[in-house]
Design a protein around this motif. Structure first.
Motif, PDB file in Angstrom:
ATOM      1  N   ILE A   7      79.068 -16.035 -64.722  1.00  0.00           N
ATOM      2  CA  ILE A   7      77.710 -16.344 -64.511  1.00  0.00           C
ATOM      3  C   ILE A   7      77.451 -17.219 -65.741  1.00  0.00           C
ATOM      4  O   ILE A   7      77.158 -16.850 -66.805  1.00  0.00           O
ATOM      5  CB  ILE A   7      76.815 -14.975 -64.513  1.00  0.00           C
ATOM      6  CG1 ILE A   7      77.207 -14.067 -63.552  1.00  0.00           C
ATOM      7  CG2 ILE A   7      75.367 -15.468 -64.482  1.00  0.00           C
ATOM      8  CD1 ILE A   7      76.656 -12.746 -63.532  1.00  0.00           C
ATOM      9  N   VAL A  37      71.069 -13.891 -58.802  1.00  0.00           N
ATOM     10  CA  VAL A  37      72.283 -13.485 -59.433  1.00  0.00           C
ATOM     11  C   VAL A  37      72.595 -12.150 -58.638  1.00  0.00           C
ATOM     12  O   VAL A  37      73.901 -12.205 -58.454  1.00  0.00           O
ATOM     13  CB  VAL A  37      72.179 -13.392 -60.936  1.00  0.00           C
ATOM     14  CG1 VAL A  37      73.617 -12.645 -61.378  1.00  0.00           C
ATOM     15  CG2 VAL A  37      71.879 -14.727 -61.679  1.00  0.00           C
ATOM     16  N   LEU A  38      71.848 -11.175 -58.635  1.00  0.00           N
ATOM     17  CA  LEU A  38      72.141  -9.890 -58.221  1.00  0.00           C
ATOM     18  C   LEU A  38      72.704  -9.970 -56.712  1.00  0.00           C
ATOM     19  O   LEU A  38      73.436  -9.338 -56.191  1.00  0.00           O
ATOM     20  CB  LEU A  38      71.224  -8.825 -58.465  1.00  0.00           C
ATOM     21  CG  LEU A  38      71.419  -7.433 -57.891  1.00  0.00           C
ATOM     22  CD1 LEU A  38      72.677  -6.862 -58.843  1.00  0.00           C
ATOM     23  CD2 LEU A  38      70.163  -6.587 -57.957  1.00  0.00           C
ATOM     24  N   HIS A  62      69.309  -9.204 -68.808  1.00  0.00           N
ATOM     25  CA  HIS A  62      68.649  -8.790 -67.746  1.00  0.00           C
ATOM     26  C   HIS A  62      69.317  -8.539 -66.596  1.00  0.00           C
ATOM     27  O   HIS A  62      69.405  -7.400 -65.832  1.00  0.00           O
ATOM     28  CB  HIS A  62      67.526  -9.795 -67.237  1.00  0.00           C
ATOM     29  CG  HIS A  62      66.948  -9.516 -65.962  1.00  0.00           C
ATOM     30  ND1 HIS A  62      65.810  -8.745 -65.923  1.00  0.00           N
ATOM     31  CD2 HIS A  62      67.037  -9.994 -64.722  1.00  0.00           C
ATOM     32  CE1 HIS A  62      65.296  -8.785 -64.470  1.00  0.00           C
ATOM     33  NE2 HIS A  62      66.269  -9.571 -63.813  1.00  0.00           N
ATOM     34  N   TRP A  63      70.246  -9.583 -66.237  1.00  0.00           N
ATOM     35  CA  TRP A  63      71.242  -9.431 -65.093  1.00  0.00           C
ATOM     36  C   TRP A  63      72.354  -8.287 -65.253  1.00  0.00           C
ATOM     37  O   TRP A  63      72.823  -7.639 -64.227  1.00  0.00           O
ATOM     38  CB  TRP A  63      71.803 -10.866 -65.078  1.00  0.00           C
ATOM     39  CG  TRP A  63      70.979 -11.865 -64.387  1.00  0.00           C
ATOM     40  CD1 TRP A  63      70.570 -12.941 -64.740  1.00  0.00           C
ATOM     41  CD2 TRP A  63      70.170 -11.799 -63.055  1.00  0.00           C
ATOM     42  NE1 TRP A  63      69.899 -13.613 -64.089  1.00  0.00           N
ATOM     43  CE2 TRP A  63      69.357 -12.750 -62.923  1.00  0.00           C
ATOM     44  CE3 TRP A  63      69.884 -10.701 -62.248  1.00  0.00           C
ATOM     45  CZ2 TRP A  63      68.443 -12.909 -62.014  1.00  0.00           C
ATOM     46  CZ3 TRP A  63      68.856 -10.801 -61.077  1.00  0.00           C
ATOM     47  CH2 TRP A  63      68.517 -11.988 -61.235  1.00  0.00           C
ATOM     48  N   CYS A  64      72.722  -8.168 -66.645  1.00  0.00           N
ATOM     49  CA  CYS A  64      73.572  -6.958 -66.715  1.00  0.00           C
ATOM     50  C   CYS A  64      73.048  -5.423 -66.380  1.00  0.00           C
ATOM     51  O   CYS A  64      73.646  -4.737 -65.846  1.00  0.00           O
ATOM     52  CB  CYS A  64      74.063  -7.036 -68.260  1.00  0.00           C
ATOM     53  SG  CYS A  64      75.172  -5.698 -68.661  1.00  0.00           S
ATOM     54  N   MET A  66      70.551  -5.169 -64.286  1.00  0.00           N
ATOM     55  CA  MET A  66      70.522  -4.975 -62.685  1.00  0.00           C
ATOM     56  C   MET A  66      71.855  -4.845 -61.978  1.00  0.00           C
ATOM     57  O   MET A  66      71.903  -3.958 -61.212  1.00  0.00           O
ATOM     58  CB  MET A  66      69.910  -6.473 -62.323  1.00  0.00           C
ATOM     59  CG  MET A  66      68.514  -7.059 -62.624  1.00  0.00           C
ATOM     60  SD  MET A  66      67.224  -5.760 -62.287  1.00  0.00           S
ATOM     61  CE  MET A  66      67.216  -6.009 -60.334  1.00  0.00           C
TER      62      MET A  66
END
Length: 229
Positions: A7, A37-38, A62-64, A66
């Motif tokens: 990413i 991303v998720l 944030h994506w971590c 999620m």
């Protein structure tokens, strides 16, 4: 062939890492839409995620979060930011490692290999199943199973549990747990460990085992068995 989701929005860096990792027989995927991303993570089903902090739309933290809400896949942060709080934040979110840019590719590949070896290829000594408080502890699957159900833990959660169970009924110091988790204590605060232990205890509560992890104020933690209650 292991699948790696990278990413990273820097196209030239992404291409360089993808090319180098492909030489080691890794299958590297990128992100097409940084607002999804998720969804793309779910489609790829990677064996490992490498994620930058500074990204379009939402940051890597944030994506971590999620990803961690859906999966225990190993995660490595790769960032040009060098503030200690970034490293601490990544650990608190359940990341497995943090690499600062610029970096030597040999360091990146060594860390990837070590994590994949630890997560997916336990040696015969570690593969054995252990029991604790009526639950089966699977060192290969990072899972805990009893008659209440089964939970799969993240690498950090399982590392803490393993250290405590290996010294069952004995107090394991906070420093020992931190060293066992991250090897380098310089940027790791007490709060980071507390967050990880609380997360582990919350997961164990799902199968009625949370009460078997004791906090010994000013000393550390211990895993007790049913007979000790």
């Amino acid at each position: 062939m292991f699948k790696i989701l990278l990413i990273e929005d820097d196209v030239s860096l992404f291409q360089e890492i993808q090319e180098r990792l492909s030489q080691w027989s890794y299958e590297v995927y990128g992100i097409n839409d940084f607002s999804q991303v998720l969804q793309e993570f779910s489609e790829v089903k990677p064996d490992l995620v490498i994620i930058d902090i500074q990204l379009p739309k939402f940051d890597g933290f944030h994506w971590c979060r999620m990803i961690r809400s859906h999966s225990s896949v190993p995660i490595i942060f790769l960032s040009s930011r060098d503030h200690p709080t970034d490293m601490v934040m990544s650990m608190q979110l359940g990341a497995d490692d943090f690499i600062q840019k610029p970096f030597h590719f040999e360091v990146l590949i060594a860390k990837i290999q070590a994590i994949l070896r630890r997560v997916y290829n336990y040696n015969t000594e570690n593969v054995e199943l252990k029991t604790w408080c009526g639950a089966t502890i699977d060192y290969e699957q990072n899972s805990v199973t009893n008659d209440k159900g089964s939970i799969e833990l993240t690498k950090n959660e399982f590392s803490i549990l393993k250290q405590l169970i290996d010294q069952k009924n004995k107090i394991v110091s906070r420093d020992s747990l931190i060293e066992g988790l991250w090897n380098d204590q310089r940027f790791v605060s007490d709060n980071t460990l507390t967050v990880n232990v609380n997360r582990l205890r919350k997961r164990l509560e799902e199968i009625d085992l949370g009460q078997y992890i004791e906090t010994k104020v000013g000393q550390g933690y211990r895993a007790i068995d049913e007979a000790s209650l």
